[in-house]
Design an enzyme around this catalytic site. Structure first.
Site, PDB file in Angstrom:
ATOM      1  N   CYS A 198      22.813  28.537  -0.183  1.00 50.38           N
ATOM      2  CA  CYS A 198      23.977  29.371  -0.517  1.00 50.38           C
ATOM      3  C   CYS A 198      25.181  28.526  -0.872  1.00 50.38           C
ATOM      4  O   CYS A 198      26.153  29.018  -1.437  1.00 50.38           O
ATOM      5  CB  CYS A 198      24.356  30.244   0.659  1.00 50.38           C
ATOM      6  SG  CYS A 198      22.962  31.057   1.409  1.00 50.38           S
ATOM      7  N   ASN A 244      16.994  31.651   9.121  1.00 51.47           N
ATOM      8  CA  ASN A 244      17.228  30.869  10.327  1.00 51.47           C
ATOM      9  C   ASN A 244      16.791  31.616  11.582  1.00 51.47           C
ATOM     10  O   ASN A 244      16.162  31.047  12.472  1.00 51.47           O
ATOM     11  CB  ASN A 244      18.725  30.530  10.445  1.00 51.47           C
ATOM     12  CG  ASN A 244      19.060  29.211   9.801  1.00 51.47           C
ATOM     13  OD1 ASN A 244      18.746  28.166  10.345  1.00 51.47           O
ATOM     14  ND2 ASN A 244      19.664  29.255   8.628  1.00 51.47           N
TER      15      ASN A 244
END
Lengths: 457, 457
Positions: free
Chosen positions: A44, A308
């Site tokens: 990102c 994550n």
């Protein structure tokens, strides 16, 4: 003899799974295969590195291969897993530098291959100068092109989060940028009224938007490089560089070949503990599907924060603990030029598709008390179920300090609160932080009035 | 004949109640008594107007008497209600300008008298140059003193929210400022470890802090003006001006005289609909007590945001609707110089007092992705119940963009979430807004580990 965990993919999900499992079971052999040049990096963050907002590529890397190795993992960089034999519990790999091939046996396997950019099946799509931005190596290649100095005009195909972030990055670098999108407003996960505000913000930065139009072909020059994007409506948009920002799809080829079942959404089917339907095989990250807690549908959401968490859950379970991933509600946030926008829960279109009947309300307020210096405009829109008043979705758009308020709304939705309950919440108030009625509360009040009016009608 | 609503007090609670009731029942006669010179203003904004951060006093006024009148309310400014006869349904009033007295009958009465500043019973407390800052008229008087130019040294007695905000306001005006507080760290509603960070922020602005010490007397000069604060430890702090920031207590004298029952906390006892125990008499705002949803205790929390909500609830009910105020969880936020601090739920001391057994965890992170320009430090502390892991309280301290995250935590606490559930929440993520694990999620993860470790031990 100690057990072996093999992890395919060394970014967010794979890296987290490997680290957690090793931490919980230090005796576990953990082999991590990564076909790229980096592990555990922030995909990102790539647009910000391309823009120069983030200075060094290395800043995007949360954990290097060396750091993983120091934690006891056997990291195999530039090594691609080319086959999985789930009967034998073996993966086949190939070293992309040397061409060497080999196999590795596993007791547990984590499949964390991420996603691949959508490539429309049009003429010229594979020409030089057409880039996806999915992994760090893509970013490196794209940035090298921009640094070469021969690029002046960029066309971005797709006006979603990544598309606009890349467009802004190129604009910051002083390039001429055009974004083409099929929808009437960019970032189609927002309702059109919010999308219109985003469109305005993009145009304010001198990025050209070509909306309600798609790419029909890439025009390729005699040198084999893309030189224009031709749209369905027949426009020809000259381009020294084309970036694909059409979103991604789960990278499931290997899984399919190995007979690891996919779900209805096209992502790998996993349970709450991130187990696939094949014993000993786990999956996490952009390649899996998740439960959407409101629509109850299976969805694929490619986002680092989910990757994550899912990796952590898989790793804890593999390490002998117990953890679950409880699903998603579609929270997302983005900064486009000076405008912040965020969403959570269902959009109007999604609520309709999920069979909800609803009312909406939107309010314009300020991020701080209206009289306080630095107060910036914020619009909060809510979607509430008819009769029950249950909050189904919310969108926030505004300037500095506006969009992160979406988290409050996400937690309200997560807990299935009604807008009536939301308006009574004990949220923080002081003039430097909010009006005495926080914009979130005002929106809830207005949404409640809409529910009441609808109930009476 | 139309019914009459009498409202005592024209600030947040009274103004909201009057407006809502009139809006719902346009035929209702609404008489609003206000003894001061302003209605519906932001008391919380006074320090910022004193500092000059907010330019004009009028900016603090959300709704003037004229605006209330335009909405059909009969507003009586500078008119104090001096007695309530609940048997007869009559209030006795006095015009503070002319001395005229009179009575007004009511069918419904809203008691919204707010609070009064705590004044320690020490020698000299009533001297000239000793100010409370509770209503806008106090602020006007205080600012006139500062504008006179004869004030150079200010001593603030009490280091709570208001005390520190006033101290900072005086510092911004270039004055020498000392704050005296009985506790070892300022803002006693925070845990001492967070309070220490706040103390450091205050000292960085060259505001002197005298801690673990209280005021013993005010030394008064021959001109009748305060000239120093004498502390319990014997220090003498020279002062041209003394400001009381010791907090407030509910203004219940009239209610007591009229036999309207108080609760255990000293505030007026009300139910969820804001009804007192006397038929036809309602109460709202700083003068009432609320249920704390975690401790289950009755508490008085003087805060504009509650006053507004409670006033709205009373007004809706009086207007024939149905609304409830579901209680508080102790959310508060403040900006001290460049430091932001917020809390919600129970502090360690409060959790102990409420009989909870708990573990704590604190993490230091950043407001944006660590590599993103403008990322500022943020510390999130959580207090979680032993075994269950239920989130009982949270405190957030940091720089620009840190403290408003407390709202997410407030909603988690409101919904009785466990830290394990919190760490799985679908919160917004993009590099300009958060690290891939939002600080809130990291804190929850660490708190969950603390709960787990405690359970095993």
């Amino acid at each position: 003899m100690s057990k072996r965990l093999v992890v395919i993919g060394g970014d967010a999900a794979g890296g987290s799974a490997a680290s957690q499992a090793k931490k919980r079971r230090p005796d576990l052999d953990v082999v991590l295969f990564e076909r790229g040049r980096a592990t555990s990096y922030s995909a990102c963050g790539i647009p910000y590195w391309i823009a120069g907002t983030v200075e060094r590529e290395t800043q995007l890397v949360a954990r290097t291969p060396e750091q993983h190795r120091a934690a006891g993992l056997d990291v195999r960089m530039r090594t691609e897993v080319v086959g999985i034999d789930t009967d034998e519990g073996v993966v086949h790999w190939r070293d992309l530098e040397t061409g060497t091939e080999g196999t590795e046996g596993y007791d547990d396997l984590v499949y964390a291959t991420g996603s691949v950019p959508m490539r429309p099946p049009v003429e010229g799509i594979d020409a030089q100068g057409v880039y996806g931005v999915q992994v760090l190596d893509d970013g490196v290649a794209l940035r090298a092109e921009l640094d070469s100095g021969r690029v002046q005009r960029v066309v971005v195909v797709g006006g979603g989060y990544i598309g606009l972030e890349i467009a802004e990055a190129c604009r910051i670098r002083g390039l001429e940028v055009t974004v083409v999108d099929l929808s009437a407003t960019p970032v189609g996960t927002f309702d059109p009224d919010v999308g219109a505000i985003i469109a305005e913000a993009v145009r304010c930065e001198d990025i050209e938007l070509v909306l309600s139009d798609g790419v029909a072909a890439i025009d390729v020059g005699p040198d084999g490089r893309a030189r224009a994007v031709v749209t369905r409506s027949g426009r020809e948009l000259p381009a020294d560089l084309v970036v694909l920002g059409l979103g991604v799809r789960p990278n499931v080829r290997l899984a399919q070949e190995a007979g690891i079942p996919l779900g209805t959404s096209g992502g790998i089917a996993v349970d709450q503990r991130m187990r696939t339907q094949v014993p000993g095989v786990w999956a996490a990250g952009d390649c899996v599907e998740s439960v959407h807690r409101l629509s109850k549908q299976r969805v694929v959401v490619a986002l680092g924060t989910h990757a994550n968490k899912q990796g952590r859950v898989a790793g804890i379970n593999i390490g002998g603990g117990y953890a679950t991933f409880p699903g998603v509600i579609g929270t997302a946030i983005t900064k486009i030029c000076a405008t912040e926008a965020a969403r959570t829960g269902l959009s109007e279109a999604e609520a309709e598709a999920a069979g909800y009947s609803f009312v909406t309300a939107a309010v314009d307020s300020t991020t701080k008390a209206g009289y306080f210096p630095g107060a910036t405009p914020i619009r909060v829109k809510m979607i509430a179920e008819r009769r029950s008043g249950r909050l189904l979705g919310a969108q926030v758009v505004g300037k500095e300090g506006a969009a992160k308020r979406v988290d409050a709304l996400a937690i309200a939705i997560w807990n299935e609160m009604t807008v009536d309950e939301v308006l009574s919440l004990d949220l923080s108030y002081a003039p430097p932080f909010a009006p005495v009625w926080d914009p979130v509360l005002i929106a809830a009040r207005k949404a409640f009035e809409a529910v009441e009016a609808d109930t009476r009608s």
